[in-house]
Enzyme design. Structure first.
Site, PDB file in Angstrom:
ATOM      1  N   GLY A  82       0.852  -1.192   0.000  1.00 38.23           N
ATOM      2  CA  GLY A  82       0.000   0.000   0.000  1.00 38.23           C
ATOM      3  C   GLY A  82       0.881   1.232   0.000  1.00 38.23           C
ATOM      4  N   LEU A 100      -2.922  -0.611  -4.691  1.00 38.40           N
ATOM      5  CA  LEU A 100      -4.201  -1.060  -5.255  1.00 38.40           C
ATOM      6  C   LEU A 100      -4.781  -0.067  -6.253  1.00 38.40           C
ATOM      7  CD1 LEU A 100      -6.412  -3.242  -5.006  1.00 38.40           C
ATOM      8  CD2 LEU A 100      -7.351  -1.953  -3.088  1.00 38.40           C
ATOM      9  N   ASN A 137      -3.547  -6.108  -5.745  1.00 38.33           N
ATOM     10  CA  ASN A 137      -4.149  -6.235  -4.430  1.00 38.33           C
ATOM     11  C   ASN A 137      -3.197  -7.078  -3.587  1.00 38.33           C
ATOM     12  OD1 ASN A 137      -5.586  -6.970  -2.143  1.00 38.33           O
ATOM     13  ND2 ASN A 137      -7.524  -7.028  -3.244  1.00 38.33           N
ATOM     14  N   ASP A 173      -4.916   1.530   5.604  1.00 36.22           N
ATOM     15  CA  ASP A 173      -6.321   1.920   5.769  1.00 36.22           C
ATOM     16  C   ASP A 173      -6.870   1.294   7.051  1.00 36.22           C
ATOM     17  OD1 ASP A 173      -6.307   3.370   3.430  1.00 36.22           O
ATOM     18  OD2 ASP A 173      -6.893   1.654   2.196  1.00 36.22           O
ATOM     19  N   THR A 190       6.644   9.152   3.974  1.00 40.28           N
ATOM     20  CA  THR A 190       5.534   9.045   3.007  1.00 40.28           C
ATOM     21  C   THR A 190       4.635  10.270   3.051  1.00 40.28           C
ATOM     22  OG1 THR A 190       4.084   7.938   4.591  1.00 40.28           O
ATOM     23  CG2 THR A 190       5.457   6.524   3.196  1.00 40.28           C
TER      24      THR A 190
HETATM   25  N1  SAM Z   1       1.720   3.991   2.716  1.00 41.87           N
HETATM   26  C1  SAM Z   1       1.311   5.217   2.053  1.00 41.87           C
HETATM   27  C2  SAM Z   1       1.687   6.426   2.860  1.00 41.87           C
HETATM   28  O1  SAM Z   1       2.097   6.254   4.018  1.00 41.87           O
HETATM   29  O2  SAM Z   1       1.584   7.557   2.343  1.00 41.87           O
HETATM   30  C3  SAM Z   1      -0.199   5.215   1.730  1.00 41.87           C
HETATM   31  C4  SAM Z   1      -1.121   5.203   2.906  1.00 41.87           C
HETATM   32  S1  SAM Z   1      -2.845   5.182   2.405  1.00 41.87           S
HETATM   33  C5  SAM Z   1      -3.702   5.641   3.836  1.00 41.87           C
HETATM   34  C6  SAM Z   1      -3.160   3.435   2.238  1.00 41.87           C
HETATM   35  C7  SAM Z   1      -2.818   2.936   0.848  1.00 41.87           C
HETATM   36  O3  SAM Z   1      -2.958   1.524   0.791  1.00 41.87           O
HETATM   37  C8  SAM Z   1      -3.718   3.500  -0.226  1.00 41.87           C
HETATM   38  O4  SAM Z   1      -2.921   4.079  -1.231  1.00 41.87           O
HETATM   39  C9  SAM Z   1      -4.501   2.291  -0.731  1.00 41.87           C
HETATM   40  O5  SAM Z   1      -4.853   2.388  -2.089  1.00 41.87           O
HETATM   41  C10 SAM Z   1      -3.509   1.182  -0.460  1.00 41.87           C
HETATM   42  N2  SAM Z   1      -4.125  -0.145  -0.321  1.00 41.87           N
HETATM   43  C11 SAM Z   1      -5.215  -0.465   0.424  1.00 41.87           C
HETATM   44  N3  SAM Z   1      -5.482  -1.779   0.337  1.00 41.87           N
HETATM   45  C12 SAM Z   1      -4.536  -2.306  -0.488  1.00 41.87           C
HETATM   46  C13 SAM Z   1      -4.288  -3.616  -0.987  1.00 41.87           C
HETATM   47  N4  SAM Z   1      -5.072  -4.635  -0.650  1.00 41.87           N
HETATM   48  N5  SAM Z   1      -3.247  -3.797  -1.826  1.00 41.87           N
HETATM   49  C14 SAM Z   1      -2.449  -2.756  -2.176  1.00 41.87           C
HETATM   50  N6  SAM Z   1      -2.641  -1.500  -1.734  1.00 41.87           N
HETATM   51  C15 SAM Z   1      -3.673  -1.267  -0.903  1.00 41.87           C
END
Ligand code: SAM
Length: 245
Positions: free
Chosen positions: A64, A88, A120, A143, A218
């Site tokens: 993510g 994702l 995913n 998330d 990040t």
């Molecule tokens: N880690 C980054 C940061 O600290 O800036 C992003 C945090 S953001 C709140 C959570 C991220 O996880 C989002 O970009 C979302 O699209 C991604 N995400 C959520 N579920 C996921 C999954 N099953 N596989 C890959 N990415 C996922």
């Protein structure tokens, strides 16, 4: 739509050279890591496959990864390590890929060791990497999935931790950070309970380059810091399985 993901049936089927072309080209020309194809059955089981095949392979994964800030910070710190962000959201992963291409153009040969894949990760992480392949796994500001009915979608859970323990080499590190207290407690509770993960102390973390980056590397971390939000960082070492397990 998962149908648009390019998910390999098995890690060996995946062609990583398209994500790290310069890195692979460099490895090929200096001869240091040319692919020597040894049938898996013929390999002694006590030698890691990375040594047996000498193929460059992904070692760090940012699950993510969002807009990719962590990868960009880590790339010059570990120039010989391949790192992958898994994201994702289609548009966001595309942004990260473009960001990396631009950085590569500006600062070649730097940033040839980072890449971003749209997938995913919760469902497919295990398809991309072999047992014990990874040395660092990052979960930065995941998330929260607040509602009880959606807790199973949390990226740190008992079942997922079994996969992370499988993919991480003994001695490998799992990093988490969040600004959501309830999620922070949840992740700690789950990982503390897992027999193959041991929480690292603040003293150990002070000496770990990556651990020091978690809060501000990040885009999400920077947002939390701007709003003076508190964060909870929990980092675990993957230990050897005791003989009884
Ligand atoms: N880690 C980054 C940061 O600290 O800036 C992003 C945090 S953001 C709140 C959570 C991220 O996880 C989002 O970009 C979302 O699209 C991604 N995400 C959520 N579920 C996921 C999954 N099953 N596989 C890959 N990415 C996922």
């Amino acid at each position: 739509n998962d149908a648009s993901f390019d998910v390999p049936a098995h890690p060996d089927e995946y062609d990583w050279s398209r994500h790290y072309p310069a890195f692979y080209a460099r490895q090929g020309t200096d001869g240091a890591s040319e692919h020597i194809s040894v049938p898996v059955e013929a390999q002694p089981s006590n030698v890691p496959a990375s040594v047996q095949t000498q193929q460059p392979e992904v070692k760090f994964v940012d699950v993510g990864c969002g807009f990719g800030g962590l990868l960009v910070k880590l790339a010059p710190l570990y120039p010989d390590t391949l790192m992958l962000g898994m994201e994702l959201r289609d548009k966001v992963s595309e942004y990260v890929r473009e960001r990396i291409l631009a950085l590569r153009e500006q600062s070649s040969p730097q940033y040839s060791n980072i890449a971003c894949l749209r997938t995913n990760a919760q469902k497919y992480l295990i398809h991309y990497f072999r047992k014990g392949q990874l040395t660092k796994l990052f979960f930065l500001f995941p998330d929260p999935h607040f509602k009880a009915g959606t807790h199973r979608r949390r990226i740190i859970s008992r079942a997922q931790l079994a996969d992370y323990a499988y993919l991480l080499a003994p001695g490998g590190i799992l990093y988490t950070i969040t600004d959501v207290p309830e999620l922070g407690q949840w992740m700690r509770e789950k990982a503390d309970a897992h027999p193959l993960f041991v929480r690292m102390s603040d003293e150990e973390l002070a000496a770990d380059l990556a651990a020091c980056l978690l809060d501000k590397a990040t885009e999400e971390g920077q947002k939390v810091a701007r709003n003076s939000g508190l964060t909870l960082r929990s980092v675990y070492r993957r230990i050897e399985a005791p003989a009884s397990l």
